[in-house]
Design a protein around this motif. Structure first.
Motif, PDB file in Angstrom:
ATOM      1  N   GLU A 107       1.188   7.845   6.112  1.00  0.00           N
ATOM      2  CA  GLU A 107       1.922   8.132   4.877  1.00  0.00           C
ATOM      3  C   GLU A 107       1.132   9.108   4.002  1.00  0.00           C
ATOM      4  N   ALA A 108      -0.178   8.844   3.864  1.00  0.00           N
ATOM      5  CA  ALA A 108      -1.015   9.721   3.040  1.00  0.00           C
ATOM      6  C   ALA A 108      -1.118  11.119   3.647  1.00  0.00           C
ATOM      7  N   VAL A 117      -8.026  10.325  -0.169  1.00  0.00           N
ATOM      8  CA  VAL A 117      -7.996   8.882   0.064  1.00  0.00           C
ATOM      9  C   VAL A 117      -9.212   8.475   0.887  1.00  0.00           C
ATOM     10  N   ILE A 120      -0.401   3.425   6.749  1.00  0.00           N
ATOM     11  CA  ILE A 120      -0.784   3.913   5.424  1.00  0.00           C
ATOM     12  C   ILE A 120      -1.471   5.277   5.542  1.00  0.00           C
ATOM     13  N   GLU A 121      -2.340   5.419   6.554  1.00  0.00           N
ATOM     14  CA  GLU A 121      -2.993   6.706   6.765  1.00  0.00           C
ATOM     15  C   GLU A 121      -1.959   7.792   7.073  1.00  0.00           C
ATOM     16  N   HIS A 166       0.811  -1.214   0.000  1.00  0.00           N
ATOM     17  CA  HIS A 166       0.000   0.000   0.000  1.00  0.00           C
ATOM     18  C   HIS A 166       0.853   1.276   0.000  1.00  0.00           C
ATOM     19  N   ILE A 192       0.239   4.407  -2.476  1.00  0.00           N
ATOM     20  CA  ILE A 192       0.052   5.802  -2.084  1.00  0.00           C
ATOM     21  C   ILE A 192       0.972   6.710  -2.893  1.00  0.00           C
ATOM     22  N   LYS A 193       2.200   6.279  -3.118  1.00  0.00           N
ATOM     23  CA  LYS A 193       3.150   7.081  -3.904  1.00  0.00           C
ATOM     24  C   LYS A 193       2.698   7.198  -5.357  1.00  0.00           C
TER      25      LYS A 193
END
Length: 376
Positions: free
Chosen positions: A251-252, A261, A248-249, A217, A221-222
Motif C-alpha cells: 500500500e505504501a 515509512v 501494508i508495504e 494500518h 498509511i492514508k
C-alpha cells in the motif's frame, strides 16, 4: 511456592504476551511461579519464560480436531492439575474457554478468566468470525461455572466478555501495568535511535502493534500520506510484525510514500523507540486497553487514537480521540495539531497514580492467586 498456569495461544511479542511477561519479571517468584499452556510454539518470549523458571506445555489447536483438542486438555489436567494453585486464561472472546472446564474437573481452585479485548479477535479468515460469535454467545451461561475470578483490561473489555453472563458485577479491571521508569523520555535514547535510522530533525509519527486488520494500518498509511502533503520530510515509524505486513508495504509503495515509512519489525527496545517519536497514532478498529498506549503516555508522547478504543486508556490528558468515520485529511489535521505539543514531560507519577505501575498490577494478581478460594 505456588504454581500458576498461564493459558494463551502463544508467547509471541504481542500486547497480551507482553503484559504477562511484565508480570512474570516483576512478581515474587519465591512465592509464585508461572507455567504456560500454549497452542502455538516458537514465540519470541519462550526463551525468557524458561529462564525465569517457567515450564512450557503445548496442546493442539482446536481447529486441528475437536476430539484431539479435548483429549489433550483432559490428559494435561489429569496429569498436571494437582501442581497448580490457579489457572489464568487470557482471551479476546468466550469462543474457547474449555481449558477452564478441565481445570475445574481436576480440582484447581482458582480459575481466572481475563478479557483483553472488546470484540472478537482476529481468527485468520473472516469467514470464521460468525462461528466465533456464535460460540462466544453460547459460552456465556458457562462462565460462572468454569471460572472463579473475572478480570478485564478495561470496562469495555469487561462488558464484552462478562455482560449477560450474570457475573459482570463481580468482574474487576486489572490495569496493564508497566515498569514506568523504563519509559521516561530520554534525549540520549532519542538521539541514538534516530541516528540508527538515519534521522536527525525529521518529524516521526509512530505506531506499535501487530500487523493485522484490527490495527487498521491501511488507514494509518492514508493518514500519513496526507501528512506528507504538508510535511514531505516526515517519517512513519511502524514497530511490529504480522501477516499483513506485506500488504501494508505494498500500500505504501503504491501510494509512493514507502521511502518515508520505517518498518522496524519486532523490537525489544520499544521504550527507546518511543523516545524517538514525536506523536503516537493508533486508529484501531477496536481495542480493550492497548499496552502500547500506556507505554506511549509514560513516554510523554502526544497521542491521537480512534473512538473505538476504550476511554479508560486516557491517562495523561494528552490524548486526542478522532472518529473512524472522519477522513484521512481530518485525521492528519489532528496529528499535525498534536505535533505542536513538543514538550516531553515526565508523566511517570501521573501514570502510577492511575494504577498502571507494574507493582500495583503484580500485587493485585498475587492476592488473587494466593488468597482467593473457589467461588462456585
Amino acid at each position: 511456592m505456588r504454581k500458576v498456569l498461564q493459558i494463551l495461544s502463544g508467547l509471541h511479542r504481542g500486547g497480551i504476551e507482553t503484559f504477562i511477561m511484565n508480570v512474570f519479571r516483576n512478581i515474587d517468584r519465591t512465592q509464585v511461579q508461572f507455567d504456560f499452556l500454549l497452542t502455538f510454539p516458537g514465540g519470541d518470549y519462550e526463551h525468557e519464560a524458561r529462564e525465569l523458571g517457567g515450564t512450557l506445555y503445548y496442546i493442539p489447536v482446536r481447529s486441528s480436531g475437536i476430539k484431539a483438542f479435548h483429549k489433550s486438555l483432559d490428559d494435561f489436567f489429569r496429569i498436571h492439575g494437582k501442581e497448580y494453585a490457579a489457572v489464568h486464561q487470557h482471551v479476546s472472546s468466550l469462543s474457547s474457554i474449555t481449558a477452564l472446564h478441565y481445570a475445574k474437573k481436576y480440582g484447581i481452585p482458582v480459575r481466572v478468566l481475563h478479557s483483553h479485548s472488546s470484540s472478537i479477535g482476529e481468527v485468520g479468515r473472516d469467514c470464521y468470525k460468525p462461528l466465533h460469535y456464535i460460540l462466544h454467545n453460547l459460552s456465556k451461561p458457562l462462565v460462572h461455572s468454569y471460572a472463579t475470578v473475572y478480570l478485564g483490561c478495561s470496562d469495555k473489555a469487561l462488558k464484552w466478555l462478562f455482560g449477560g453472563t450474570g457475573v459482570y458485577r463481580k468482574s474487576e479491571m486489572i490495569k496493564n501495568g508497566i515498569k514506568l521508569a523504563d519509559y521516561v523520555f530520554s534525549q540520549e535514547k532519542r538521539t541514538a535511535v534516530r541516528a540508527s535510522f538515519g534521522l536527525k530533525d525529521e518529524i516521526v509519527i509512530g505506531n506499535v502493534g501487530r500487523f493485522d486488520k484490527v490495527k487498521n494500518h491501511v488507514f494509518l498509511i492514508k493518514i500519513f500520506a496526507k501528512i506528507l502533503e504538508r510535511n514531505p520530510e516526515a517519517r512513519l515509524l511502524l514497530v511490529g510484525d504480522g501477516l499483513l505486513r506485506p500488504e501494508i508495504e505494498k500500500e505504501a509503495r503504491e501510494m509512493g510514500i514507502i521511502d518515508n515509512v520505517i518498518m522496524a519489525g519486532l523490537r525489544n527496545d520499544v521504550s527507546h523507540l518511543l523516545s524517538a517519536m514525536d506523536v503516537f497514532v493508533m486508529p484501531s478498529l477496536y481495542e480493550g486497553l492497548p499496552l502500547a498506549l500506556v507505554e506511549a503516555q509514560a513516554a510523554g508522547l502526544p497521542i491521537v487514537i480512534s473512538n473505538r478504543i476504550s476511554g479508560d486508556v486516557r491517562l495523561s490528558g494528552n490524548v486526542d480521540v478522532v472518529s473512524l468515520h472522519e477522513s484521512p485529511e481530518l485525521w492528519a489535521e489532528h496529528v499535525l495539531s498534536a505535533l505542536k505539543n513538543t514538550e516531553r514531560t515526565d508523566t511517570s507519577q501521573l501514570i502510577d497514580s492511575c494504577g498502571f505501575g507494574i507493582e500495583t498490577t503484580v500485587n493485585r494478581l498475587m492476592d488473587l492467586y494466593l488468597n482467593n478460594e473457589a467461588r462456585q
